[in-house]
Design a protein around this motif. Structure first.
Motif, PDB file in Angstrom:
ATOM      1  N   GLU A  14      37.153  43.967  40.155  1.00  0.00           N
ATOM      2  CA  GLU A  14      36.884  44.772  38.959  1.00  0.00           C
ATOM      3  C   GLU A  14      35.509  45.428  39.042  1.00  0.00           C
ATOM      4  O   GLU A  14      35.333  46.579  38.650  1.00  0.00           O
ATOM      5  CB  GLU A  14      36.965  43.913  37.699  1.00  0.00           C
ATOM      6  N   ASP A  17      35.740  48.317  41.495  1.00  0.00           N
ATOM      7  CA  ASP A  17      36.444  49.456  40.905  1.00  0.00           C
ATOM      8  C   ASP A  17      35.547  50.199  39.919  1.00  0.00           C
ATOM      9  O   ASP A  17      35.518  51.430  39.890  1.00  0.00           O
ATOM     10  CB  ASP A  17      37.725  48.998  40.208  1.00  0.00           C
ATOM     11  N   TRP A  18      34.786  49.452  39.109  1.00  0.00           N
ATOM     12  CA  TRP A  18      33.890  50.086  38.135  1.00  0.00           C
ATOM     13  C   TRP A  18      32.813  50.901  38.862  1.00  0.00           C
ATOM     14  O   TRP A  18      32.522  52.029  38.477  1.00  0.00           O
ATOM     15  CB  TRP A  18      33.245  49.041  37.230  1.00  0.00           C
ATOM     16  N   GLU A  20      32.948  52.235  41.869  1.00  0.00           N
ATOM     17  CA  GLU A  20      33.567  53.423  42.470  1.00  0.00           C
ATOM     18  C   GLU A  20      33.823  54.509  41.422  1.00  0.00           C
ATOM     19  O   GLU A  20      33.613  55.689  41.671  1.00  0.00           O
ATOM     20  CB  GLU A  20      34.871  53.060  43.183  1.00  0.00           C
ATOM     21  N   GLU A  21      34.284  54.120  40.247  1.00  0.00           N
ATOM     22  CA  GLU A  21      34.579  55.080  39.183  1.00  0.00           C
ATOM     23  C   GLU A  21      33.320  55.725  38.612  1.00  0.00           C
ATOM     24  O   GLU A  21      33.357  56.856  38.132  1.00  0.00           O
ATOM     25  CB  GLU A  21      35.324  54.392  38.032  1.00  0.00           C
ATOM     26  N   ASN A  22      32.205  55.006  38.630  1.00  0.00           N
ATOM     27  CA  ASN A  22      31.004  55.467  37.931  1.00  0.00           C
ATOM     28  C   ASN A  22      29.843  55.875  38.817  1.00  0.00           C
ATOM     29  O   ASN A  22      28.834  56.369  38.306  1.00  0.00           O
ATOM     30  CB  ASN A  22      30.541  54.386  36.953  1.00  0.00           C
ATOM     31  N   LYS A  23      29.950  55.731  40.118  1.00  0.00           N
ATOM     32  CA  LYS A  23      28.798  55.974  40.983  1.00  0.00           C
ATOM     33  C   LYS A  23      28.268  57.405  40.906  1.00  0.00           C
ATOM     34  O   LYS A  23      27.072  57.623  41.066  1.00  0.00           O
ATOM     35  CB  LYS A  23      29.084  55.586  42.433  1.00  0.00           C
ATOM     36  N   HIS A  25      28.260  59.119  38.219  1.00  0.00           N
ATOM     37  CA  HIS A  25      27.888  59.339  36.820  1.00  0.00           C
ATOM     38  C   HIS A  25      26.571  58.649  36.463  1.00  0.00           C
ATOM     39  O   HIS A  25      26.129  58.743  35.321  1.00  0.00           O
ATOM     40  CB  HIS A  25      28.998  58.846  35.886  1.00  0.00           C
TER      41      HIS A  25
END
Length: 156
Positions: A14, A17-18, A20-23, A25
Motif C-alpha cells: 500500500e 502504491d501511494w 507511485e501515485e503521488n510522486k 505531485h
C-alpha cells in the motif's frame, strides 16, 4: 490507565502504491538566504550572485518533474521570500489543504521555519507540519538559511 498499542503500519504494498501515485505531485518550493552558495555549486553566475546579494534578492525555486532546479520568482527581502513559499502553496496545493501533512526543512534557521509553519497553519488550517533540518548534501549546495516547503500539489 493502560497504554494502547500504536496503530499498525500499512502493508508495504500500500505504501509503494501511494508513493507511485503521488510522486509527481510532491511539490518542493524553496528559497536560499545567500546566493554565493548557489554560485559555488554552479547554479548562478558570480555576477548574478554578487548583484543579487547587494540588492537583497532572494530566489524562489522549485524542482521540476525531471529533477531540475527551476527559479520561478525573485523577491527582495527574506520575509517576502518566506511568504512567497506559502503563496505558491496556496496556488497549487491539492484540496483540501487542511488535510495534508506539510513538511518544512531548513538550513539552521529554526525560527524562520516556525514562522513558515505558523503561516501554513493560519492560512490553510493545516494541523500537521513537520520541521526538520536540510540534509548535509543539500545544505552544502544551498547554504545556511535554506528554507523548503513540501506539500501535495496538482503537479510537482
Amino acid at each position: 490507565m493502560p497504554c494502547s498499542a500504536p496503530a499498525p503500519a500499512p502493508p508495504i504494498g500500500e505504501v509503494r502504491d501511494w508513493v507511485e501515485e503521488n510522486k509527481l505531485h510532491l511539490a518542493h518550493w524553496f528559497t536560499v538566504d545567500d546566493l554565493m552558495f548557489l554560485f559555488r555549486g554552479g547554479r548562478v553566475s558570480k555576477t548574478a550572485a554578487w548583484a543579487g546579494t547587494m540588492l537583497n534578492i532572494k530566489p524562489v525555486m522549485h524542482v521540476d518533474d525531471e529533477g531540475h532546479l527551476i527559479p520561478l520568482e525573485k523577491v527582495r527581502g527574506r520575509k517576502k521570500s518566506l511568504n512567497a513559499l506559502v503563496d505558491h502553496m496556496e496556488k497549487s496545493a491539492v484540496q483540501p489543504i487542511d488535510q495534508q501533512m506539510v513538511f518544512i526543512t531548513h538550513g539552521d534557521c529554526l525560527e524562520e521555519a516556525e514562522y513558515v509553519a505558523e503561516q501554513v497553519k493560519e492560512r490553510f488550517g493545516v494541523k500537521e507540519v513537520v520541521i526538520n533540518y536540510v540534509d548535509p548534501v543539500i545544505g552544502a549546495h544551498s547554504g545556511p538559511g535554506t528554507m523548503a516547503l513540501f506539500f501535495l500539489a496538482d503537479k510537482r
